[in-house]
Design a protein around this motif. Sequence first.
Motif, PDB file in Angstrom:
ATOM      1  N   ILE A 162       0.840  -1.207   0.000  1.00  0.00           N
ATOM      2  CA  ILE A 162       0.000   0.000   0.000  1.00  0.00           C
ATOM      3  C   ILE A 162       0.873   1.255   0.000  1.00  0.00           C
ATOM      4  CG2 ILE A 162      -0.256   0.199   2.505  1.00  0.00           C
ATOM      5  CD1 ILE A 162      -3.265   0.892   1.939  1.00  0.00           C
ATOM      6  N   LYS A 163       0.435   2.258  -0.751  1.00  0.00           N
ATOM      7  CA  LYS A 163       1.138   3.539  -0.825  1.00  0.00           C
ATOM      8  C   LYS A 163       0.638   4.441   0.302  1.00  0.00           C
ATOM      9  CE  LYS A 163       3.226   2.864  -4.879  1.00  0.00           C
ATOM     10  NZ  LYS A 163       3.903   1.610  -4.625  1.00  0.00           N
ATOM     11  N   PRO A 164       1.502   5.350   0.784  1.00  0.00           N
ATOM     12  CA  PRO A 164       1.098   6.241   1.883  1.00  0.00           C
ATOM     13  C   PRO A 164      -0.218   6.977   1.610  1.00  0.00           C
ATOM     14  CG  PRO A 164       3.434   6.512   1.422  1.00  0.00           C
ATOM     15  CD  PRO A 164       2.879   5.587   0.374  1.00  0.00           C
ATOM     16  N   ARG A 165      -0.368   7.497   0.401  1.00  0.00           N
ATOM     17  CA  ARG A 165      -1.573   8.263   0.065  1.00  0.00           C
ATOM     18  C   ARG A 165      -2.832   7.400   0.117  1.00  0.00           C
ATOM     19  NH1 ARG A 165      -2.093  12.322  -5.068  1.00  0.00           N
ATOM     20  NH2 ARG A 165      -4.290  12.781  -4.776  1.00  0.00           N
ATOM     21  N   GLU A 166      -2.729   6.175  -0.398  1.00  0.00           N
ATOM     22  CA  GLU A 166      -3.869   5.249  -0.380  1.00  0.00           C
ATOM     23  C   GLU A 166      -4.248   4.927   1.075  1.00  0.00           C
ATOM     24  OE1 GLU A 166      -5.040   0.733  -1.891  1.00  0.00           O
ATOM     25  OE2 GLU A 166      -3.080   1.563  -2.435  1.00  0.00           O
ATOM     26  N   CYS A 167      -3.241   4.750   1.918  1.00  0.00           N
ATOM     27  CA  CYS A 167      -3.462   4.444   3.330  1.00  0.00           C
ATOM     28  C   CYS A 167      -4.181   5.600   4.034  1.00  0.00           C
ATOM     29  CB  CYS A 167      -2.119   4.161   4.006  1.00  0.00           C
ATOM     30  SG  CYS A 167      -2.238   3.891   5.779  1.00  0.00           S
ATOM     31  N   THR A 168      -3.669   6.823   3.850  1.00  0.00           N
ATOM     32  CA  THR A 168      -4.277   7.977   4.533  1.00  0.00           C
ATOM     33  C   THR A 168      -5.667   8.279   3.974  1.00  0.00           C
ATOM     34  OG1 THR A 168      -3.050   9.495   3.108  1.00  0.00           O
ATOM     35  CG2 THR A 168      -2.111   9.014   5.274  1.00  0.00           C
ATOM     36  N   ARG A 169      -5.894   7.969   2.707  1.00  0.00           N
ATOM     37  CA  ARG A 169      -7.239   8.144   2.138  1.00  0.00           C
ATOM     38  C   ARG A 169      -8.248   7.215   2.806  1.00  0.00           C
ATOM     39  NH1 ARG A 169      -5.932   9.252  -3.625  1.00  0.00           N
ATOM     40  NH2 ARG A 169      -5.560   7.036  -3.773  1.00  0.00           N
ATOM     41  N   LYS A 170      -7.762   6.072   3.275  1.00  0.00           N
ATOM     42  CA  LYS A 170      -8.621   5.127   4.006  1.00  0.00           C
ATOM     43  C   LYS A 170      -8.875   5.610   5.436  1.00  0.00           C
ATOM     44  CE  LYS A 170      -8.049   0.708   3.715  1.00  0.00           C
ATOM     45  NZ  LYS A 170      -7.517  -0.655   3.730  1.00  0.00           N
ATOM     46  N   GLY A 171      -8.181   6.699   5.833  1.00  0.00           N
ATOM     47  CA  GLY A 171      -8.335   7.227   7.182  1.00  0.00           C
ATOM     48  C   GLY A 171      -7.411   6.565   8.190  1.00  0.00           C
ATOM     49  N   CYS A 172      -6.329   5.971   7.709  1.00  0.00           N
ATOM     50  CA  CYS A 172      -5.408   5.255   8.586  1.00  0.00           C
ATOM     51  C   CYS A 172      -4.087   6.001   8.716  1.00  0.00           C
ATOM     52  CB  CYS A 172      -5.185   3.847   8.047  1.00  0.00           C
ATOM     53  SG  CYS A 172      -6.708   2.878   8.030  1.00  0.00           S
ATOM     54  N   CYS A 173      -3.238   5.511   9.617  1.00  0.00           N
ATOM     55  CA  CYS A 173      -1.903   6.060   9.847  1.00  0.00           C
ATOM     56  C   CYS A 173      -0.915   5.346   8.938  1.00  0.00           C
ATOM     57  CB  CYS A 173      -1.467   5.804  11.287  1.00  0.00           C
ATOM     58  SG  CYS A 173      -2.589   6.430  12.538  1.00  0.00           S
ATOM     59  N   PHE A 174       0.140   6.056   8.516  1.00  0.00           N
ATOM     60  CA  PHE A 174       1.193   5.412   7.715  1.00  0.00           C
ATOM     61  C   PHE A 174       2.548   5.806   8.270  1.00  0.00           C
ATOM     62  CE2 PHE A 174       4.227   4.814   4.338  1.00  0.00           C
ATOM     63  CZ  PHE A 174       3.828   3.619   3.769  1.00  0.00           C
ATOM     64  N   ARG A 175       3.352   4.800   8.607  1.00  0.00           N
ATOM     65  CA  ARG A 175       4.750   5.008   9.009  1.00  0.00           C
ATOM     66  C   ARG A 175       5.559   3.863   8.430  1.00  0.00           C
ATOM     67  NH1 ARG A 175       3.325   6.416  14.817  1.00  0.00           N
ATOM     68  NH2 ARG A 175       2.783   8.607  14.677  1.00  0.00           N
ATOM     69  N   ALA A 176       6.495   4.194   7.533  1.00  0.00           N
ATOM     70  CA  ALA A 176       7.255   3.183   6.798  1.00  0.00           C
ATOM     71  C   ALA A 176       8.455   2.655   7.595  1.00  0.00           C
ATOM     72  CB  ALA A 176       7.700   3.748   5.462  1.00  0.00           C
ATOM     73  N   HIS A 177       8.240   2.327   8.817  1.00  0.00           N
ATOM     74  CA  HIS A 177       9.275   1.729   9.665  1.00  0.00           C
ATOM     75  C   HIS A 177       8.605   1.206  10.908  1.00  0.00           C
ATOM     76  CE1 HIS A 177       8.897   5.248  12.284  1.00  0.00           C
ATOM     77  NE2 HIS A 177       8.904   5.973  11.182  1.00  0.00           N
ATOM     78  N   PRO A 178       9.139   0.323  11.669  1.00  0.00           N
ATOM     79  CA  PRO A 178      10.250  -0.568  11.339  1.00  0.00           C
ATOM     80  C   PRO A 178       9.768  -1.720  10.471  1.00  0.00           C
ATOM     81  CG  PRO A 178       9.444  -1.079  13.542  1.00  0.00           C
ATOM     82  CD  PRO A 178       8.649   0.095  13.030  1.00  0.00           C
ATOM     83  N   ALA A 179      10.691  -2.554  10.050  1.00  0.00           N
ATOM     84  CA  ALA A 179      10.335  -3.731   9.256  1.00  0.00           C
ATOM     85  C   ALA A 179       9.604  -4.733  10.137  1.00  0.00           C
ATOM     86  CB  ALA A 179      11.607  -4.362   8.680  1.00  0.00           C
ATOM     87  N   GLY A 180       8.736  -5.519   9.528  1.00  0.00           N
ATOM     88  CA  GLY A 180       8.090  -6.614  10.249  1.00  0.00           C
ATOM     89  C   GLY A 180       6.808  -6.238  10.967  1.00  0.00           C
ATOM     90  N   VAL A 181       6.354  -4.989  10.830  1.00  0.00           N
ATOM     91  CA  VAL A 181       5.080  -4.560  11.421  1.00  0.00           C
ATOM     92  C   VAL A 181       4.282  -3.848  10.334  1.00  0.00           C
ATOM     93  CG1 VAL A 181       6.001  -4.334  13.780  1.00  0.00           C
ATOM     94  CG2 VAL A 181       5.998  -2.353  12.251  1.00  0.00           C
ATOM     95  N   PRO A 182       2.947  -3.728  10.502  1.00  0.00           N
ATOM     96  CA  PRO A 182       2.163  -3.005   9.493  1.00  0.00           C
ATOM     97  C   PRO A 182       2.618  -1.543   9.383  1.00  0.00           C
ATOM     98  CG  PRO A 182       0.726  -4.225  10.992  1.00  0.00           C
ATOM     99  CD  PRO A 182       2.104  -4.279  11.563  1.00  0.00           C
ATOM    100  N   TRP A 183       2.755  -1.063   8.137  1.00  0.00           N
ATOM    101  CA  TRP A 183       3.099   0.343   7.918  1.00  0.00           C
ATOM    102  C   TRP A 183       1.840   1.185   7.770  1.00  0.00           C
ATOM    103  CZ3 TRP A 183       7.755   0.290   3.981  1.00  0.00           C
ATOM    104  CH2 TRP A 183       8.854  -0.292   4.611  1.00  0.00           C
TER     105      TRP A 183
END
Length: 99
Positions: free
Chosen positions: A69-90
Amino acid sequence: AKCQCKVVPRQRTNCGYPGISAAECKKIGCCFNASVPSVPWCYNPKPKKVKKVCPNDPYARINCGHPAIKPRECTRKGCCFRAHPAGVPWCFYHRTVEE
């Protein structure tokens, strides 16, 4: 909470029945203040103030997207986006907290 009972007397909405005791009023989740005549003494509290926050603990995240998922698509869904750390949902859901 105490601050929820700070309601202007003329804006109080009745929460009990005539003659209800302070203890019984509080037991049913209402506020009690008998200092002002001719207004409800047992009244409804103000609603709790809540706000949405992105959880700080990466291991408390609840997935809201898909692996690519791209950051913009995520925030459009009303969710949080953080591309770190590995192994957890971004892309992950907000948490609601009381103010």
